[in-house]
Design an enzyme around this catalytic site. Structure first.
Site, PDB file in Angstrom:
ATOM      1  N   HIS A  54      -6.272 -31.062  75.200  1.00  0.00           N
ATOM      2  CA  HIS A  54      -7.554 -31.776  75.456  1.00  0.00           C
ATOM      3  C   HIS A  54      -8.044 -31.680  73.838  1.00  0.00           C
ATOM      4  CE1 HIS A  54      -8.250 -31.758  79.898  1.00  0.00           C
ATOM      5  NE2 HIS A  54      -6.885 -32.031  79.631  1.00  0.00           N
ATOM      6  N   GLU A  56     -11.008 -30.683  72.785  1.00  0.00           N
ATOM      7  CA  GLU A  56     -11.591 -29.368  72.372  1.00  0.00           C
ATOM      8  C   GLU A  56     -10.509 -28.148  71.920  1.00  0.00           C
ATOM      9  OE1 GLU A  56     -13.874 -30.654  76.566  1.00  0.00           O
ATOM     10  OE2 GLU A  56     -11.876 -30.896  75.471  1.00  0.00           O
ATOM     11  N   CYS A  81     -13.417 -29.695  80.819  1.00  0.00           N
ATOM     12  CA  CYS A  81     -13.216 -29.443  81.911  1.00  0.00           C
ATOM     13  C   CYS A  81     -13.302 -28.171  82.669  1.00  0.00           C
ATOM     14  CB  CYS A  81     -11.724 -29.846  82.213  1.00  0.00           C
ATOM     15  SG  CYS A  81     -10.755 -28.948  80.927  1.00  0.00           S
ATOM     16  N   CYS A  90     -11.215 -26.382  79.282  1.00  0.00           N
ATOM     17  CA  CYS A  90     -11.825 -26.292  78.093  1.00  0.00           C
ATOM     18  C   CYS A  90     -13.077 -25.507  78.061  1.00  0.00           C
ATOM     19  CB  CYS A  90     -12.061 -27.649  77.785  1.00  0.00           C
ATOM     20  SG  CYS A  90     -10.433 -28.725  77.426  1.00  0.00           S
ATOM     21  N   ARG A 195      -1.507 -53.031  79.074  1.00  0.00           N
ATOM     22  CA  ARG A 195      -0.540 -52.568  80.146  1.00  0.00           C
ATOM     23  C   ARG A 195      -0.804 -50.968  80.225  1.00  0.00           C
ATOM     24  NH1 ARG A 195       4.983 -56.164  79.635  1.00  0.00           N
ATOM     25  NH2 ARG A 195       3.986 -58.227  80.251  1.00  0.00           N
ATOM     26  N   ASP A 211      10.851 -65.433  86.381  1.00  0.00           N
ATOM     27  CA  ASP A 211      10.408 -65.028  85.119  1.00  0.00           C
ATOM     28  C   ASP A 211      11.234 -63.554  85.008  1.00  0.00           C
ATOM     29  OD1 ASP A 211       8.628 -66.951  84.769  1.00  0.00           O
ATOM     30  OD2 ASP A 211       6.774 -65.683  84.615  1.00  0.00           O
ATOM     31  N   GLU A 301      -0.620 -59.623  86.678  1.00  0.00           N
ATOM     32  CA  GLU A 301      -0.217 -60.844  85.527  1.00  0.00           C
ATOM     33  C   GLU A 301       0.403 -61.948  86.093  1.00  0.00           C
ATOM     34  OE1 GLU A 301       1.721 -60.002  81.820  1.00  0.00           O
ATOM     35  OE2 GLU A 301       1.093 -57.629  82.033  1.00  0.00           O
ATOM     36  N   GLY A 303       1.695 -64.934  89.614  1.00  0.00           N
ATOM     37  CA  GLY A 303       1.469 -65.935  88.897  1.00  0.00           C
ATOM     38  C   GLY A 303       0.301 -66.680  89.353  1.00  0.00           C
ATOM     39  N   ALA A 304       0.226 -68.019  89.255  1.00  0.00           N
ATOM     40  CA  ALA A 304      -0.856 -68.786  89.497  1.00  0.00           C
ATOM     41  C   ALA A 304      -1.672 -68.744  90.886  1.00  0.00           C
ATOM     42  CB  ALA A 304      -0.759 -70.163  89.352  1.00  0.00           C
TER      43      ALA A 304
END
Length: 363
Positions: A54, A56, A81, A90, A195, A211, A301, A303-304
């Site tokens: 982390h 810290e 945390c 931490c 993504r 696709d 992502e 389709g239509a």
């Protein structure tokens, strides 16, 4: 609370450091830390990679053991945390190193742990102050805050369209044709970086078959999200469809179709099949999706038909539309954009990105 110019300066630096982990920390938040004494930085760091040290820890690793830190301040963008996960707490590390003051931008939004790290520090006599540049810190980690406080995942919808508003030159393309690229390299990197900020990515069955998208983060250093394909549960296995090792992708179908022979054929090709009840893309549906699939942030992502369904449900958080300069003049029409102004517009090479924040969510 009134913050000094030094507090604002060092917290701003911690936030800048936190942002360096943007592509590689999810599903953890981005966190930065700066240790300052006498208006001089002793150490600084950020959470660079999910599952690793982390912020810290990385900052204090730069400070020699035995250094008197009783008059030092640690500026941390998120509450330290207090529990042991993939790394030790931490808050305990700050106490062990003898930090005298801790300034935190915001509490941990996870209701199971919120405030515990702060309490541990205060009980040990550390001067703890919270809220320095809190709004900036919250904006930096909006998807994480949402994931910790909402029963549904953070949802980002994205598509690319021509200058005259088409997604594809063909309305009904053949299976296995491959994707029709409209935008350039900069837009591609933007998509892959988005993504990396999600642990799930979803497309419709038609997009998956036509696709055959990889849906990976191959253009950026972040981890690829888990792949989900929405289906009615009535699509038979199609030769040429993507397939791979068991679990390489998940089909989402109505619960009544999970055990159908059609879904069995997909299972044989490496797919997991998950049944979900309720109206697709409603809050109830997304809540079940989050609970069953363990996804805190999902990118959509295409389709239509899928994109229109998400917009109509009003159950989404951000919309990214990439506009290419060329016109198609005909083909598959893009969905209608929201009626309110976009929150951000920027060029990406020859393309233009517009981003909308959902102002009309009903979930």
């Amino acid at each position: 609370m009134s913050w000094t110019s030094s507090d604002l300066r060092w917290m701003q630096r911690a936030l800048e450091l936190a942002a360096r982990g943007r592509l590689t920390t999810w599903p953890n938040p981005m966190v930065g830390c700066v240790v300052v004494q006498g208006n001089r930085i002793l150490g600084e760091g950020w959470h660079a990679t999910f599952g690793q040290a982390h912020a810290e820890v990385n900052a204090l690793n730069q400070v020699p053991e035995g250094t008197d830190l009783s008059s030092a301040t640690a500026y941390v963008t998120l509450e330290p945390c207090s529990h042991t996960g993939k790394t030790p707490p931490c808050a305990d590390l700050l106490l062990t190193r003898g930090i005298g003051r801790v300034v935190v931008a915001m509490e941990d939004p996870n209701p199971k742990v919120s405030g515990r790290g702060l309490s541990r520090l205060r009980q040990a006599g550390v001067n703890v102050q919270v809220g320095c540049l809190e709004n900036v810190a919250r904006a930096l980690n909006r998807p994480f805050v949402h994931a910790m406080t909402s029963p549904r995942p953070w949802i980002t919808l994205k598509w690319a369209q021509s200058s005259d508003g088409y997604l594809d030159p063909e309305i009904c393309a053949n299976v296995g044709r491959g994707g029709h690229t409209l935008t350039g390299a900069s837009a591609g990197r933007h998509t892959h970086s988005q993504r990396a900020l999600h642990d799930g990515i979803l497309v419709g069955m038609r997009t998956w078959l036509v696709d055959a998208p990889a849906l990976t983060t191959r253009l950026v250093p972040g981890r690829s999200p888990k792949r989900f394909i929405l289906t009615s549960g009535q699509t038979t296995w199609t030769e040429g469809a993507p397939h791979g090792e068991p679990g390489f992708a998940t089909l989402l179908c109505p619960s009544a179709k999970v055990s159908s022979s059609d879904m069995d054929a997909w299972r044989e090709k490496g797919y997991v099949v998950v049944g979900l009840e309720g109206d697709v893309f409603s809050q109830a549906w997304w809540t079940k999706f989050k609970a069953k699939c363990g996804v805190a942030a999902c990118m959509i992502e295409g389709g239509a038909h899928v994109a229109r369904g998400v917009l109509d449900s009003e159950c989404w958080d951000e919309l990214h539309v990439l506009r290419a300069p060329a016109a198609l003049q005909a083909g598959l029409k893009a969905p209608e954009i929201p009626s309110w102004p976009s929150s951000d517009t920027q060029p990406l090479g020859r393309d233009v990105l517009e981003v909308w924040q959902n102002q009309e969510t009903t979930c």
